[in-house]
Design an enzyme around this catalytic site. Structure first.
Site, PDB file in Angstrom:
ATOM      1  NE  ARG A 156      -3.882  -2.176   2.242  1.00 46.45           N
ATOM      2  CZ  ARG A 156      -3.755  -3.483   2.521  1.00 46.45           C
ATOM      3  NH1 ARG A 156      -2.605  -3.929   3.018  1.00 46.45           N
ATOM      4  NH2 ARG A 156      -4.744  -4.311   2.334  1.00 46.45           N
ATOM      5  CG  HIS A 195      -0.653  -5.345  -4.403  1.00 47.62           C
ATOM      6  ND1 HIS A 195       0.428  -5.324  -3.553  1.00 47.62           N
ATOM      7  CD2 HIS A 195      -1.564  -6.210  -3.841  1.00 47.62           C
ATOM      8  CE1 HIS A 195       0.194  -6.138  -2.528  1.00 47.62           C
ATOM      9  NE2 HIS A 195      -0.995  -6.677  -2.678  1.00 47.62           N
ATOM     10  CG  HIS A 247      -0.245 -11.055  -3.781  1.00 45.20           C
ATOM     11  ND1 HIS A 247      -1.273 -11.838  -3.323  1.00 45.20           N
ATOM     12  CD2 HIS A 247      -0.299  -9.906  -3.066  1.00 45.20           C
ATOM     13  CE1 HIS A 247      -1.942 -11.176  -2.380  1.00 45.20           C
ATOM     14  NE2 HIS A 247      -1.360 -10.006  -2.199  1.00 45.20           N
ATOM     15  CG  ASP A 277      -3.174  -7.633   4.966  1.00 44.53           C
ATOM     16  OD1 ASP A 277      -2.065  -7.845   4.427  1.00 44.53           O
ATOM     17  OD2 ASP A 277      -4.116  -7.077   4.370  1.00 44.53           O
ATOM     18  CD  GLU A 323       2.001  -9.982  -0.266  1.00 44.51           C
ATOM     19  OE1 GLU A 323       2.035  -8.883  -0.866  1.00 44.51           O
ATOM     20  OE2 GLU A 323       1.090 -10.297   0.537  1.00 44.51           O
TER      21      GLU A 323
END
Length: 384
Positions: free
Chosen positions: A112, A137, A211, A283, A349
């Site tokens: 982000r 992304h 991803h 996350d 990631e």
């Protein structure tokens, strides 16, 4: 023995176990096969999309020329039975219309960017907003939604694919013409390595990553909450309500974010921690203890007790975004015909930190003319 050499040997040793079929009466790894391709689908503008297949050391990788998408990743379990451990679709139309970045090659900037805005050398750049008030992304049409030129190679005992594209100046609001080269390599020991390279003709920011959604029990098999995860990270970056890092590097000790010793992913995921509530699970970006390294160094171990599959990751990157599949809601039907629900996969990631251009204290993601962006990540498979 120096640290870099020790890291390479450790990655190779971890991958070696994937070549041994346990309990099946044979210990012969699947042979290497030269890369091949076949037609996968056609985009609305008539562009043909291929799916490439690479096999080596018991691992098979399938990649789309659209988005550099990892369509499937087959690795053996403790009995030598290979299963696809990557989520995806069985058709191109669903990838284009519905995909939550399944297997995508992410760029120009993974993760982000607050308000879709950053300032570089006194100039402010505005990016498309595609995640509420933020950019995610790379914007509405990031690298995961672009066509890539793909070429197969066989070199020594390795085989793989080279993906290239040129991102023009101003694409998705990012400055500079960016020439990108990404190499997917399968080693004789079944390890999957990703090497990223990029150059620019103007100062810009770059943060490339993969991803892939992993489920070591197999795509469509259900929850990954019983998988165990060990992360070599004593800190993480807390987020605000928009999942943007606050700038703090918080210690994981005493929190659900402590994975320094392996534990089931689901053990603490329902805790009432404010950070877990905001993200509907994990996350977040973990700050790897090793920092930026010259060669891939140890980051994590993911293990599935049911199948015996183990995946160890080594990377040059300073951060690791762990996403626990929180927004899978049962509306997507995957490759095997099963629906994907919350917690049915996870993403790991390797990257620089989210929103780094807006946090001077974070490791820099600035790339300037005359220098080359290079990062590498290794996924080494074995069994228990």
């Amino acid at each position: 023995m120096n640290t870099s050499r020790r890291t390479v040997l450790a990655a190779g040793a971890a991958g070696l176990a994937a070549t041994t079929v346990l309990g099946a009466g044979t210990a012969q790894a699947a042979p290497r096969r030269s890369p091949s391709k076949k037609h996968f689908g056609t985009l609305a503008d008539g562009t043909a999309v291929d799916v490439w297949t690479v096999s080596n050391g018991g691992t098979r990788l399938q990649v789309l020329s659209w988005g550099g998408v990892v369509h499937a990743l087959d690795v053996p379990d403790r009995h030598g039975c290979s299963t696809n451990i990557a989520l995806g679709f069985d058709n191109l139309a669903d990838y284009v219309a519905k995909s939550p970045y399944f297997g995508g090659l992410i760029g120009r900037y993974g993760n982000r960017m607050a308000a879709g805005r950053f300032t570089l050398d006194g100039h402010t750049y505005q990016l498309p907003l595609n995640d509420g008030a933020n950019s995610l992304h790379g914007g509405t049409k990031g690298f995961d939604k672009q066509m890539w030129r793909v070429e197969g190679f066989t070199r020594g005992s390795d085989t793989g694919l080279v993906l290239t594209r040129v991102s023009p100046d101003g694409e998705m609001g990012y400055p500079g013409t960016l020439k990108v080269r990404v190499t997917y390599t399968l080693t004789a020991r079944g390890a999957w390595r990703i090497d990223y390279e990029a150059t620019t003709d103007r100062p810009t920011v770059v943060n490339l990553t993969s991803h892939t959604y992993f489920n070591l029990s197999g795509e469509g098999s259900g929850s990954v909450y019983d998988h165990t995860l060990e992360l070599a990270a004593g800190r993480y970056t807390p987020v605000d309500a928009g999942l943007i890092p606050t700038g703090e590097l918080a210690r994981v000790a005493g929190t659900p974010f402590d994975f320094r010793r392996a534990k089931p992913i689901g053990r603490d995921i329902r805790e009432g921690d404010e950070q877990l509530v905001r993200a509907k699970g994990f996350d977040h970006n973990w700050v790897l203890d090793k920092g930026i390294s010259a060669s891939p160094d140890y980051a994590l171990t993911l293990a599935d007790p049911a199948s015996g599959r183990v995946m160890r990751m080594y990377t040059t990157e300073p951060g690791l975004q762990f996403y626990s599949g929180n927004f899978l809601d049962g509306t997507l039907v995957g490759t095997s015909g099963h629906t994907y629900r919350q917690g049915d996969a996870l993403c790991l990631e390797a990257q620089h930190f989210p929103d780094s251009p807006n946090h001077p204290s974070f490791p820099s993601t600035v790339l300037r003319p005359g220098t080359t962006y290079r990062t590498s990540t290794v996924h080494a498979f074995s069994t228990r």
